[in-house]
Each structure stands twice: as structure tokens, then as C-alpha cells.
Design a protein around this motif. Structure first.
Motif, short mmCIF file in Angstrom:
data_model
loop_
_atom_site.label_atom_id
_atom_site.label_comp_id
_atom_site.label_asym_id
_atom_site.label_seq_id
_atom_site.Cartn_x
_atom_site.Cartn_y
_atom_site.Cartn_z
N ARG A 139 0.84 -1.19 0.00
CA ARG A 139 0.00 0.00 0.00
C ARG A 139 0.88 1.25 0.00
NH1 ARG A 139 -2.28 1.92 5.72
NH2 ARG A 139 -1.54 3.88 4.81
N PRO A 140 0.33 2.40 -0.34
CA PRO A 140 1.12 3.63 -0.27
C PRO A 140 1.58 3.90 1.17
CG PRO A 140 -0.91 3.98 -1.53
CD PRO A 140 -1.03 2.64 -0.87
N HIS A 141 2.76 4.45 1.30
CA HIS A 141 3.27 4.84 2.62
C HIS A 141 2.74 6.24 2.94
CE1 HIS A 141 5.66 5.14 6.14
NE2 HIS A 141 6.49 6.05 5.65
N ILE A 142 1.43 6.29 3.15
CA ILE A 142 0.71 7.54 3.41
C ILE A 142 -0.04 7.37 4.72
CG2 ILE A 142 -1.08 9.12 2.57
CD1 ILE A 142 1.36 9.09 0.76
N VAL A 143 -0.01 8.42 5.55
CA VAL A 143 -0.80 8.41 6.78
C VAL A 143 -2.20 8.89 6.42
CG1 VAL A 143 -1.05 9.35 9.10
CG2 VAL A 143 1.24 8.85 8.19
N TRP A 144 -3.15 7.97 6.43
CA TRP A 144 -4.52 8.30 6.08
C TRP A 144 -5.28 8.84 7.29
CZ3 TRP A 144 -4.70 2.94 3.34
CH2 TRP A 144 -4.23 3.07 2.03
N PHE A 145 -6.40 9.49 7.03
CA PHE A 145 -7.24 9.99 8.11
C PHE A 145 -7.64 8.82 9.01
CE2 PHE A 145 -7.88 13.27 4.85
CZ PHE A 145 -7.66 14.40 5.61
N GLY A 146 -7.51 9.03 10.32
CA GLY A 146 -7.84 7.99 11.27
C GLY A 146 -6.66 7.13 11.67
N GLU A 147 -5.52 7.29 11.01
CA GLU A 147 -4.32 6.54 11.36
C GLU A 147 -3.39 7.37 12.24
OE1 GLU A 147 -3.67 3.37 7.77
OE2 GLU A 147 -2.82 5.35 7.44
N ALA A 148 -2.57 6.69 13.02
CA ALA A 148 -1.61 7.37 13.86
C ALA A 148 -0.56 8.08 13.00
CB ALA A 148 -0.93 6.36 14.80
N VAL A 149 0.03 9.13 13.56
CA VAL A 149 1.09 9.89 12.87
C VAL A 149 2.41 9.52 13.54
CG1 VAL A 149 1.91 12.19 12.25
CG2 VAL A 149 -0.56 11.74 12.42
N PRO A 150 3.14 8.55 12.97
CA PRO A 150 4.31 7.99 13.66
C PRO A 150 5.40 9.01 13.96
CG PRO A 150 3.67 6.59 11.81
CD PRO A 150 2.89 7.85 11.69
#
Length: 223
Positions: A139-150
Motif C-alpha cells: 500500500r502507499p506509505h501515506i498516513v490516512w485519516f484515522g491513522e496514527a502519525v508515527p
């Protein structure tokens, strides 16, 4: 050597031709962001999401950094510069900026949907059926809405070390990124460049109501 910390958003890359959904009533390149930028959207229609980011990746190959990117990179001649960006493009790196933190991921990286730390550089299309070694869809290495921001904790630590904080081209509406300026030391001057600024000038905040390229010219004169 003074440490300049720069927070950049979509307005930083807009003059390079990269569009932001926040300028188009919740649509990003004609798509509802909830369909292409959420884990739920990926579960419902993974092929749509993969194709969407394949197109964004192709677009990235067709655009060039603008003068604001170049001016930021040149600051490294006289300052320690850390860039914290909400953008998923690589335009900062392509101009020579050497310390860039991507809060929301990177278009030119992918990861396993089963192992979030299995990240690799990728510049071509991702297809349905492309998997990691353990069989999980890539999958894309993108932080989607609802995911943690590492990278948010790293960003907070960097902001706490800022001698000067510069904010460019961000609506100051997307959290947790929008809260980063609160972590700058109390004596740190803040410069905010945006044609439609979300906050006004105050004791420590200087607002420059201009585009990224024009605003950087003014900032360089002030520094």
C-alpha cells in the motif's frame, strides 16, 4: 548556529502544480478524500486507492520544486534547518534540504499492509496483488485519516529546539500538525507565510500574507 524549524503544508507545493483537496470542497483531484485517504476506503475499494496514488506518483515526476523550496534549501548555508512537512511529495529533498520529516508519509515509498515498519522506496505503480514477502498487499506509505502519525513525537522534539519557527502554506487546521507551534520555546519568534492566514500577527507571530515564493523573499529580508 541558529536552528530554524520550518513547518510546511500544501501551499508550499501549490506553485509547483501540486493540488490540495482543501482548496476544492473536500475533493482531492476529483475524488472524495474519504474514499482515497482512509483505511476504510482502502478496504472498500483497494484498486481505486492504489490507482489514485499511482496517478499522484506519476504527477510528481512531472513537477519541479519552486523558488520557495530552493530558498529553504539555501538557508542551510547559514543556519541549521529542520523541515517538518505535511506534504507527501519529495520537492524539499530534490532541492537539497537535508533534514526533512514527513508527517503524513511519502508518495515515493510503499509499505506492507500487514507490517507497518516494512517500508521501501518505490517509484512505479502498485497493483492489486503486489504483496510483501509475507503475502500482505503493498500500500502507499501515506498516513490516512484515522491513522496514527508515527513521526509526531520526533516533530515535537524538533520544535522544542527551535530558535526561529517558520510556517509556510498550511491552513493550521489538520491536527496534530497544527498544534506543533505550541511546542516552540516561549521566546522563539514565529513567521507565518500564507495568502489566507488562519491566525493573525501577535507579539511573537509575524504573519506574511503572501504565497510561498513571495513570502520567502520577504522572510529572507527579515532574517
Amino acid at each position: 548556529m541558529k536552528h530554524i524549524v520550518v513547518l510546511t503544508g500544501a501551499g508550499m507545493s501549490a506553485e509547483s502544480g501540486i493540488k490540495t483537496f482543501r482548496d476544492a470542497d473536500g475533493l482531492w483531484e476529483g475524488h472524495d478524500v474519504m474514499e482515497v485517504a482512509t483505511p476504510e476506503g482502502f478496504k472498500r475499494n483497494p484498486e481505486l486507492v492504489l490507482n489514485f496514488y499511482n496517478e499522484r506518483r506519476k504527477q510528481l515526476k512531472e513537477v519541479e520544486p519552486n523558488q520557495a523550496h530552493k530558498d529553504l534549501a539555501a538557508l542551510e548555508n547559514n543556519y541549521k534547518v529542520s523541515i517538518i512537512t505535511q506534504n507527501v511529495d519529495d520537492l524539499h529533498e530534490r532541492t537539497g534540504s537535508s533534514n526533512v520529516i514527513h508527517l503524513h508519509g511519502e508518495l515515493r515509498k510503499i509499505r506492507s499492509s500487514g507490517y507497518e515498519n516494512d517500508i521501501r522506496t518505490w517509484s512505479e505503480d502498485i497493483h492489486l496483488g503486489d504483496t510483501c514477502e509475507k503475502g500482505h498487499q503493498l500500500r502507499p506509505h501515506i498516513v490516512w485519516f484515522g491513522e496514527a502519525v508515527p513521526m509526531i513525537d520526533t516533530a515535537v522534539e524538533i520544535c522544542q529546539q527551535a530558535d526561529i519557527l517558520v510556517i509556510i502554506g498550511t491552513s493550521m487546521q489538520v491536527y496534530p500538525a497544527a498544534g506543533l507551534l505550541d511546542f516552540a520555546p516561549t521566546q522563539t519568534p514565529i513567521y507565518y507565510i500564507d495568502p489566507k492566514p488562519a491566525i493573525g500577527s501577535s507579539g511573537k507571530v509575524t504573519v506574511i500574507v503572501k504565497s510561498a515564493t513571495e513570502g520567502m523573499k520577504e522572510l529572507l529580508a527579515l532574517l
